[in-house]
Design an enzyme around this catalytic site. Structure first.
Site, mmCIF file in Angstrom:
data_model
loop_
_atom_site.group_PDB
_atom_site.id
_atom_site.type_symbol
_atom_site.label_atom_id
_atom_site.label_comp_id
_atom_site.label_asym_id
_atom_site.label_seq_id
_atom_site.Cartn_x
_atom_site.Cartn_y
_atom_site.Cartn_z
ATOM 1 N N ARG A 7 1.123 -1.668 0.022
ATOM 2 C CA ARG A 7 0.210 -0.124 -0.175
ATOM 3 C C ARG A 7 0.783 1.392 -0.033
ATOM 4 O O ARG A 7 2.591 1.014 0.470
ATOM 5 C CB ARG A 7 -1.290 -0.192 0.777
ATOM 6 C CG ARG A 7 -2.573 -1.418 0.980
ATOM 7 C CD ARG A 7 -2.500 -0.924 2.294
ATOM 8 N NE ARG A 7 -3.965 -2.521 2.905
ATOM 9 C CZ ARG A 7 -3.277 -3.319 3.149
ATOM 10 N NH1 ARG A 7 -1.506 -4.142 3.412
ATOM 11 N NH2 ARG A 7 -4.052 -4.498 3.446
ATOM 12 N N LYS A 67 -2.406 -1.313 6.570
ATOM 13 C CA LYS A 67 -3.288 -1.674 7.605
ATOM 14 C C LYS A 67 -3.193 -3.091 9.262
ATOM 15 O O LYS A 67 -3.324 -3.768 9.797
ATOM 16 C CB LYS A 67 -4.092 -2.359 6.556
ATOM 17 C CG LYS A 67 -5.297 -1.196 6.538
ATOM 18 C CD LYS A 67 -6.368 -1.805 5.776
ATOM 19 C CE LYS A 67 -7.044 -1.436 4.946
ATOM 20 N NZ LYS A 67 -8.062 -0.752 3.941
ATOM 21 N N HIS A 120 -3.226 2.459 -5.940
ATOM 22 C CA HIS A 120 -3.550 1.529 -5.559
ATOM 23 C C HIS A 120 -4.086 0.175 -6.604
ATOM 24 O O HIS A 120 -4.568 -1.194 -6.473
ATOM 25 C CB HIS A 120 -5.304 1.235 -4.500
ATOM 26 C CG HIS A 120 -5.416 0.492 -3.756
ATOM 27 N ND1 HIS A 120 -4.912 0.342 -2.238
ATOM 28 C CD2 HIS A 120 -6.308 -0.128 -3.429
ATOM 29 C CE1 HIS A 120 -4.969 -0.539 -1.685
ATOM 30 N NE2 HIS A 120 -6.086 -1.094 -2.192
ATOM 31 N N ARG A 158 -1.121 -2.723 -6.795
ATOM 32 C CA ARG A 158 -1.402 -3.760 -5.797
ATOM 33 C C ARG A 158 -2.818 -4.789 -5.905
ATOM 34 O O ARG A 158 -2.544 -5.951 -6.033
ATOM 35 C CB ARG A 158 -2.213 -2.400 -4.037
ATOM 36 C CG ARG A 158 -2.047 -3.640 -3.543
ATOM 37 C CD ARG A 158 -2.746 -3.420 -2.063
ATOM 38 N NE ARG A 158 -3.241 -4.808 -1.562
ATOM 39 C CZ ARG A 158 -2.640 -4.945 -0.432
ATOM 40 N NH1 ARG A 158 -1.156 -5.158 -0.478
ATOM 41 N NH2 ARG A 158 -2.560 -5.912 0.460
ATOM 42 N N HIS A 210 -2.473 -9.480 4.479
ATOM 43 C CA HIS A 210 -4.317 -9.764 4.680
ATOM 44 C C HIS A 210 -4.448 -10.427 5.834
ATOM 45 O O HIS A 210 -2.803 -11.527 6.107
ATOM 46 C CB HIS A 210 -4.987 -10.374 3.178
ATOM 47 C CG HIS A 210 -4.683 -9.297 2.426
ATOM 48 N ND1 HIS A 210 -5.449 -9.785 1.414
ATOM 49 C CD2 HIS A 210 -5.370 -7.925 2.043
ATOM 50 C CE1 HIS A 210 -6.053 -9.127 0.399
ATOM 51 N NE2 HIS A 210 -5.804 -7.921 0.839
ATOM 52 N N TYR A 248 -10.281 -10.648 -4.473
ATOM 53 C CA TYR A 248 -9.864 -10.961 -5.223
ATOM 54 C C TYR A 248 -10.215 -12.215 -6.410
ATOM 55 O O TYR A 248 -9.774 -12.653 -7.391
ATOM 56 C CB TYR A 248 -7.653 -10.982 -5.157
ATOM 57 C CG TYR A 248 -7.472 -9.488 -5.016
ATOM 58 C CD1 TYR A 248 -7.526 -8.655 -6.040
ATOM 59 C CD2 TYR A 248 -7.244 -9.210 -3.790
ATOM 60 C CE1 TYR A 248 -6.475 -7.244 -5.350
ATOM 61 C CE2 TYR A 248 -6.436 -8.709 -3.090
ATOM 62 C CZ TYR A 248 -6.841 -7.528 -4.370
ATOM 63 O OH TYR A 248 -6.022 -5.608 -3.662
#
Length: 362
Positions: free
Chosen positions: A202, A236, A305, A308, A331, A341
């Site tokens: 990110r 994140k 983004h 990504r 993740h 995805y």
């Protein structure tokens, strides 16, 4: 009524508060946001919840309803108002461009903020706590624990939620990525774009990168969550993630250090070198300013983004196992990777039919 950034308690140095028109903090909302701060939620999460609750307060004031007198029916009306902000009970002629003002996903995020706020109030015996969730039998596709199947399951869900249209994340072709890279006037810019494309990190993770996080011997970079980034860069993930990188990316990093970075006394990899501010860490604003310039030069309307999304899609198309892809994308679970995805477009379907020989056998 507005949202203000303030100093937080505990570990978090940054949090948010909702302030009324008289400049006074809305205390009952502040109590809830303080709990979110103490639980060490991301400042971005707290800011989003503060803005959602501010909009909820504005809506209730428009209806003349006190915060503690709101009912689930008012939340239903709130969902409709977020999609099309017409006063409750108001009528007007339909216009050609009369489209919903907010996406369903944005509305659902605001609704979740409202329900979680009232769940917090329910623990104090206030508000509509008994109506903040409803229980239904578990269905296929629900997230289930390791004891699933031993006994009949149930799921608690929010009473009000809009149906979201699942969209395939927008990606870039190899030629488009190359045009963007070729449009970079500086090695720093090319390194930033290349890193997001080749690792799927990110923007916040890239901007928070320190030189100590780059290991040229092991050919890895480590994405570390830090709360003290002076450019407020954030990722994140809660835990450090070591990501393997190609030698070509490390060579680009080395060229950048010798050609442009020089003897700067700064820990950050990406710094503002040409804006007259000295060796200051690169900001989100600086990245978006760079992206605007690259859009004009390359003739491609892209967002950072998308690198990504492109990287993640390429991983899954190449047959990389879902758990490995989730680890590389930082993740928290494979479910997140699959939900975002785990999609197929026409080309993917055709490739699979040709690979299995299905068409040739008929």
């Amino acid at each position: 009524m507005r949202v203000r950034r303030v100093v937080g308690s505990g570990k978090r140095q940054e949090t948010y508060a909702v302030v009324d028109d008289d400049g006074q903090v809305v205390e009952i909302v502040d109590d809830y946001l303080a709990v979110c701060t103490d639980r060490e939620y991301s400042p971005n999460t707290i800011r989003a919840r503060a803005h959602d609750l501010k909009i909820w307060l504005v809506f209730l004031r428009m209806l003349g309803i006190d915060l503690l007198e709101a009912t689930p029916e008012h939340v239903d009306q709130f969902a409709g108002w977020l999609r099309r902000p017409i006063p409750a009970g108001g009528l007007r002629a339909v216009e050609a461009d009369d489209l919903p003002g907010r996406e369903a996903s944005t509305v659902n995020r605001a609704l979740d903020s409202v329900w979680m706020f009232y769940e917090f109030l329910a623990r104090r015996g206030l508000g509509m706590g008994l109506h903040t969730g409803r229980v239904r039998p578990a269905r296929t596709g629900d997230h289930r624990g390791f004891l699933a199947g031993i006994a009949a399951g149930s799921v608690t869900e929010r009473p009000t939620r809009l149906k979201e249209t699942k969209r395939r994340p927008s990606t870039l072709t190899d030629s488009e990525v190359q045009r963007i890279l070729d449009s970079c006037a500086h090695l720093r810019d090319r390194l930033l774009m290349s890193m997001m494309f080749e690792t799927g990190c990110r923007v916040g993770q890239a901007l928070g990168l320190r030189h100590e996080d780059v290991n040229t011997d092991q050919r890895t970079i480590t994405l570390r969550p830090r709360d003290n980034n002076v450019n407020r860069a954030r990722g994140k993930s809660r835990d450090p993630k070591q990501i393997p990188v190609r030698q070509t990316l490390l060579e680009l990093y080395t060229d950048y250090l010798f050609t442009e970075y020089g003897e700067l006394d700064c820990d950050y990899v990406f710094v503002s070198l040409w804006d007259g501010n000295g060796a200051t860490p690169m900001s989100y604003w600086a990245v978006m300013s760079l992206v605007k310039r690259l859009r004009r030069r390359a003739g491609i309307d892209f967002h950072p983004h998308q690198f990504r999304h492109t990287h993640a899609t390429a991983l899954l198309r190449a047959g990389v196992r879902l758990e490995v892809a989730a680890e590389l994308l930082t993740h928290s679970s494979t479910r997140t990777t699959s939900d975002i995805y785990g999609h197929l477009d026409t080309d993917d379907v055709v490739d699979e039919l040709e690979r299995t020989g299905f068409w040739g056998a008929r």
